[in-house]
Enzyme design. Structure first.
Site, PDB file in Angstrom:
ATOM      1  N   ILE A   4       2.897  -6.748  -8.849  1.00  0.00           N
ATOM      2  CA  ILE A   4       1.605  -6.128  -8.539  1.00  0.00           C
ATOM      3  C   ILE A   4       1.678  -4.647  -8.904  1.00  0.00           C
ATOM      4  CG2 ILE A   4      -0.025  -5.593  -6.667  1.00  0.00           C
ATOM      5  CD1 ILE A   4       0.150  -8.605  -7.432  1.00  0.00           C
ATOM      6  N   GLU A 131     -10.449  -5.201  14.443  1.00  0.00           N
ATOM      7  CA  GLU A 131      -9.074  -5.392  14.944  1.00  0.00           C
ATOM      8  C   GLU A 131      -8.732  -4.319  15.949  1.00  0.00           C
ATOM      9  OE1 GLU A 131      -4.628  -4.722  15.038  1.00  0.00           O
ATOM     10  OE2 GLU A 131      -6.238  -3.354  14.515  1.00  0.00           O
ATOM     11  N   HIS A 260      -3.425   6.388  13.669  1.00  0.00           N
ATOM     12  CA  HIS A 260      -4.679   6.530  14.429  1.00  0.00           C
ATOM     13  C   HIS A 260      -5.156   7.980  14.498  1.00  0.00           C
ATOM     14  CE1 HIS A 260      -4.522   2.356  16.607  1.00  0.00           C
ATOM     15  NE2 HIS A 260      -4.616   2.278  15.302  1.00  0.00           N
ATOM     16  N   ASP A 275       4.428  -0.418  -2.809  1.00  0.00           N
ATOM     17  CA  ASP A 275       4.721  -1.202  -4.013  1.00  0.00           C
ATOM     18  C   ASP A 275       5.589  -2.420  -3.672  1.00  0.00           C
ATOM     19  OD1 ASP A 275       4.765  -1.798  -6.726  1.00  0.00           O
ATOM     20  OD2 ASP A 275       6.508  -0.509  -7.111  1.00  0.00           O
TER      21      ASP A 275
END
Ligand code: PHE
Ligand code: ZN
Ligand code: ZN
Ligand code: ZN
Length: 297
Positions: A4, A131, A260, A275
């Site tokens: 990817i 969530e 957060h 990665d």
């Protein structure tokens, strides 16, 4: 499994950052930046041939949305589902938490299309709402699955925070092999854990287990007996000196010092960790989707 491209994952993160900046600085439940995030991911998937569904729910007087994407084909009675929460807290743009997991699974989904993958098992991807308010979107999805449909989902893979700046390489401890904390998960969770571990072993990166305690969207799945697994690079927890020796980074500092907070921006990402995790997700999806990989017991 394909490699990817980190640049592609980071391009999605830049889009999430722009969306937050244009919408009051966040992508939280009930705020315009959340729906804009859903629309961005949906457009990417629609363009390459996914069948997408937006599932609405209400929480705290606001409408929330889950985005579900099905890749046509594969055994409909053996679904491998991969998910990440797309919402963030109101304090900031939520790029590591959880733009990182959302972008990584999006790029894996796009790689499925790009490579013309024809998996033996059916592939489904999910981006969860709310969530941060207590796993509301994933819980709503699981609660509203008809029993027959629920039993078709053989495995659930979860990715929440996979680019922490002071990263650890944690794999959900589905078999509670360390005997510490919560677990074990449903039978079959160990197989997912082992598949993910095999990828990290192949690139020479040591992993450690992290408590399978339901602190992310796999919780509602394991509560109904669906085997689950996933990775995590750490949140507010502090890296020990043993962990810094194992993985590098800074002992005595949080895995994600911007957890957060308003500083959870595109600067709050460890490229190497992101990665490696994106590649691990691709390896795991490809491996579990093929019948040569035994299904869970
Ligand atoms: N679910 C937590 C959050 O979004 C982060 C977390 C993920 C914590 C996985 C533990 C394990 O804030
Ligand atoms: Zn969070
Ligand atoms: Zn999170
Ligand atoms: Zn384990």
């Amino acid at each position: 499994a394909p490699n990817i491209a980190l640049a592609n994952v980071k391009a999605h993160l830049s889009q999430f950052q722009s969306i937050a900046t244009a919408n009051g600085g966040n992508r939280a439940h009930g705020r315009p930046g959340y729906l804009a995030s859903v629309n961005y991911v949906k457009a990417q998937l629609d363009a390459v041939g996914y069948t997408t569904t937006v599932q609405s729910f209400t929480y705290n007087g606001a409408t929330g949305y889950n985005l579900i994407a099905d890749w046509p084909g594969g055994d409909p009675n053996a679904v491998v589902m991969t998910g990440a929460h797309l919402d963030g807290v109101t304090a900031g743009p939520g790029i590591n938490d959880n733009g990182s997991g959302s972008a990584a699974i999006l790029e894996v989904a796009l790689a499925v299309a790009r490579t013309g993958f024809t998996p033996d098992r059916h592939l489904r991807f999910g981006w969860w709402g709310a969530e941060e308010l207590g796993l509301r979107g994933s819980q709503y999805y699981v609660n509203n699955l008809p029993a027959a449909e629920r039993s078709r989902i053989k495995q659930y893979l979860n990715f929440d925070m996979v680019g922490s700046p002071n990263a650890g390489y944690f794999v959900y401890d589905g078999d509670n092999s360390d005997g510490v904390g919560a677990g074990p998960g449903p039978a079959g969770s160990a197989q997912i854990e082992q598949t993910i571990q095999a990828y990290f072993t192949s690139i020479g990166v040591p992993t450690r287990g992290t408590d399978f305690d339901g602190r992310s969207d796999y919780g509602p799945f394991i509560n109904v007996g669906i085997p689950a697994g996933g990775t995590f690079t750490g949140a507010e927890g502090v890296k020990s000196s043993a962990q810094a020796t194992l993985w590098g980074g800074t002992a005595g500092q949080a895995f994600d010092p911007c957890y957060h907070r308003s500083c959870d921006t595109t600067s709050n990402i460890n490229d190497t960790a992101l990665d490696r995790n994106a590649d691990a997700i691709a390896y795991t999806v490809w491996t579990l989707a093929q019948v040569a990989t035994p299904p869970p017991a």
